[in-house]
Design an enzyme around this catalytic site. Structure first.
Site, short mmCIF file in Angstrom:
data_model
loop_
_atom_site.label_atom_id
_atom_site.label_comp_id
_atom_site.label_asym_id
_atom_site.label_seq_id
_atom_site.Cartn_x
_atom_site.Cartn_y
_atom_site.Cartn_z
N ARG A 137 0.84 -1.20 0.00
CA ARG A 137 0.00 0.00 0.00
C ARG A 137 0.87 1.25 0.00
O ARG A 137 0.64 2.18 -0.77
CB ARG A 137 -0.97 -0.01 1.21
CG ARG A 137 -2.03 -1.10 1.09
CD ARG A 137 -3.17 -0.90 2.09
NE ARG A 137 -2.82 -1.16 3.48
CZ ARG A 137 -2.88 -2.36 4.08
NH1 ARG A 137 -3.30 -3.41 3.41
NH2 ARG A 137 -2.54 -2.49 5.36
N LYS B 102 -11.11 15.53 5.56
CA LYS B 102 -12.27 15.16 4.74
C LYS B 102 -13.24 14.28 5.50
O LYS B 102 -12.84 13.44 6.31
CB LYS B 102 -11.80 14.40 3.50
CG LYS B 102 -12.89 14.28 2.47
CD LYS B 102 -12.65 13.14 1.51
CE LYS B 102 -13.20 11.86 2.07
NZ LYS B 102 -13.18 10.76 1.11
N LYS C 195 -16.95 19.26 -1.67
CA LYS C 195 -16.62 18.16 -2.60
C LYS C 195 -17.91 17.45 -3.01
O LYS C 195 -18.33 16.49 -2.36
CB LYS C 195 -15.63 17.19 -1.93
CG LYS C 195 -15.30 15.96 -2.75
CD LYS C 195 -14.08 15.21 -2.22
CE LYS C 195 -13.87 13.91 -2.95
NZ LYS C 195 -12.62 13.25 -2.66
C1 5MM Z 1 -10.68 7.36 -2.14
O1 5MM Z 1 -11.96 6.86 -1.83
C2 5MM Z 1 -12.65 7.47 -0.73
C3 5MM Z 1 -13.47 6.47 -0.01
O2 5MM Z 1 -12.73 5.58 0.66
P1 5MM Z 1 -13.49 4.59 1.68
O3 5MM Z 1 -14.81 4.21 1.05
O4 5MM Z 1 -12.57 3.45 1.79
O5 5MM Z 1 -13.68 5.35 2.94
C4 5MM Z 1 -13.72 8.43 -1.19
O6 5MM Z 1 -14.27 9.17 -0.12
C5 5MM Z 1 -13.18 9.39 -2.18
O7 5MM Z 1 -12.42 10.35 -1.53
C6 5MM Z 1 -14.29 10.12 -2.91
O8 5MM Z 1 -15.46 9.36 -3.06
C7 5MM Z 1 -13.80 10.49 -4.27
O9 5MM Z 1 -13.28 9.34 -4.90
P2 5MM Z 1 -13.72 9.06 -6.39
O10 5MM Z 1 -13.10 7.74 -6.71
O11 5MM Z 1 -15.24 9.02 -6.37
O12 5MM Z 1 -13.20 10.22 -7.20
#
Ligand code: 5MM
Length: 336
Positions: free
Chosen positions: A44, A134, A217
């Protein structure tokens, strides 16, 4: 200008965006297993370090959202991750929610948890070098959802989170994600997303959050992924700008979209058009997870020691996103 406003602008200025590398171990394991790499702690950090030390970081990526494991990890060269990011000209951020769980009272919906003990965790993350945070609320669209209960309780949690984060002098990213799953129309997505965002700002104001030090966001306005009535990129861009113009108070400095399951190129094309139609003062940039990492992950999985090759793939994607955040992207730059 407030210190928080300065941080938000520094993250998003000149077309820079955010790399959402905050996958929890469960999600990261799914991502790695999808490309047949074992999800060990070492693998990771190896993948993430490869991206975080790419040349494009300084030009395109203003901030990186980390997960608890990563912010406490050292790179293979023995550096703390926040230090590496700062040397690359990027700011470290941290996901502080503890995940979306079944919502009591509406068990088919979710409520994001993590408020208990948050004040102390924030102090710890701030000491580790995080300057922004976040928290993601998730909402489903169907005939009955999102319910008022889900809209109200997630907005309340997001606002209490944001108030605590600002108390600790960090910038909260407020992420209310209305999911693409389902066969709903783009019009439904517009209506529900507007309702969700308006409620979030009502609660943020009630909790005395300084809106000049917040990054929103949101999702873009799209028809559900199973809908037969998909809309054009141009329609998505126009509806997205209209929704945000009507729902987001003008004090908010920046909006950084999530990609939500769009392909990398779709997410760039939509962001580009959003910026072409953006007649607001909001910066409209990106905070992508999958749409920034997918092709780099696939490349890396073929040879996890190919640092340069993986970085070249990532740099290209980050450059495309930054061009899109300035309305300067075009399909022929993709070489596809
Ligand atoms: C990176 O993925 C985040 C979610 O992780 P977990 O479900 O494991 O907590 C997610 O919050 C992400 O930051 C946002 O949804 C934006 O990611 P995408 O892939 O939708 O651009």
């Amino acid at each position: 200008m407030s210190e928080l406003n300065n941080i938000a602008l520094k993250i998003l200025k000149n077309g820079k965006g955010i790399l959402a590398a905050d996958e929890s171990t469960g999600t990261m394991t799914k991502r790695l297993e999808s490309v047949k790499v074992e999800s060990t702690k070492e693998n990771r950090i190896k993948f993430r370090e490869t991206l975080f030390s790419a040349k494009g970081m300084s030009e395109y990526i203003g901030g990186v959202i980390l997960y608890d494991e990563t912010i406490k990890q050292k790179t293979n060269t023995g550096k703390e991750v926040p230090r590496l990011l700062s040397e690359m000209g990027s700011i470290a951020g941290i996901k502080v929610d503890t995940g979306a769980k079944k919502l009591a009272g509406s068990p088919n919906e979710k409520i994001t948890e993590g408020l208990d003990g948050l004040r102390d965790r924030l102090k710890e993350y701030s000491k580790l070098g995080a300057q922004f945070t976040k928290w993601r609320g998730v909402y489903n669209i169907s005939k009955d959802y999102p319910s008022k209960l889900s809209i109200n309780s997630n907005a309340h949690a997001l606002a209490r989170y944001a108030a605590l984060v600002q108390e600790c002098n960090m910038v909260p990213i407020v992420e209310p994600e209305v999911l693409m799953d389902g066969d709903h129309s783009a019009d439904d997505c517009f209506k529900k997303t507007s309702e969700v965002i308006k409620k979030c700002f009502e609660e943020l104001l009630l909790n005395k959050v300084d809106l000049t030090g917040v990054i929103l966001k949101p999702n873009m306005i799209l028809a559900g992924s199973e809908s037969n009535n998909q809309i054009t990129y141009e329609e998505t861009a126009k509806l997205t700008v209209k929704c945000l113009k009507e729902s987001v108070p003008s004090e908010v400095p920046g909006i950084a979209f999530l990609s939500g399951g769009q392909t990398e190129v779709q997410a760039s094309e939509n962001l580009n058009l959003i910026n072409k139609f953006n007649d607001t003062n909001f910066i409209m940039s990106y905070s992508y997870g999958r749409a920034l990492q997918q092709s780099a992950l696939r490349h890396w999985a073929k040879d996890i020691n190919d640092v340069e090759g993986t970085q070249a793939v990532f740099d290209h994607r980050a450059k495309m996103c930054t061009l899109a955040a300035q309305g300067k992207w075009s399909k022929n730059l993709e070489n596809i």
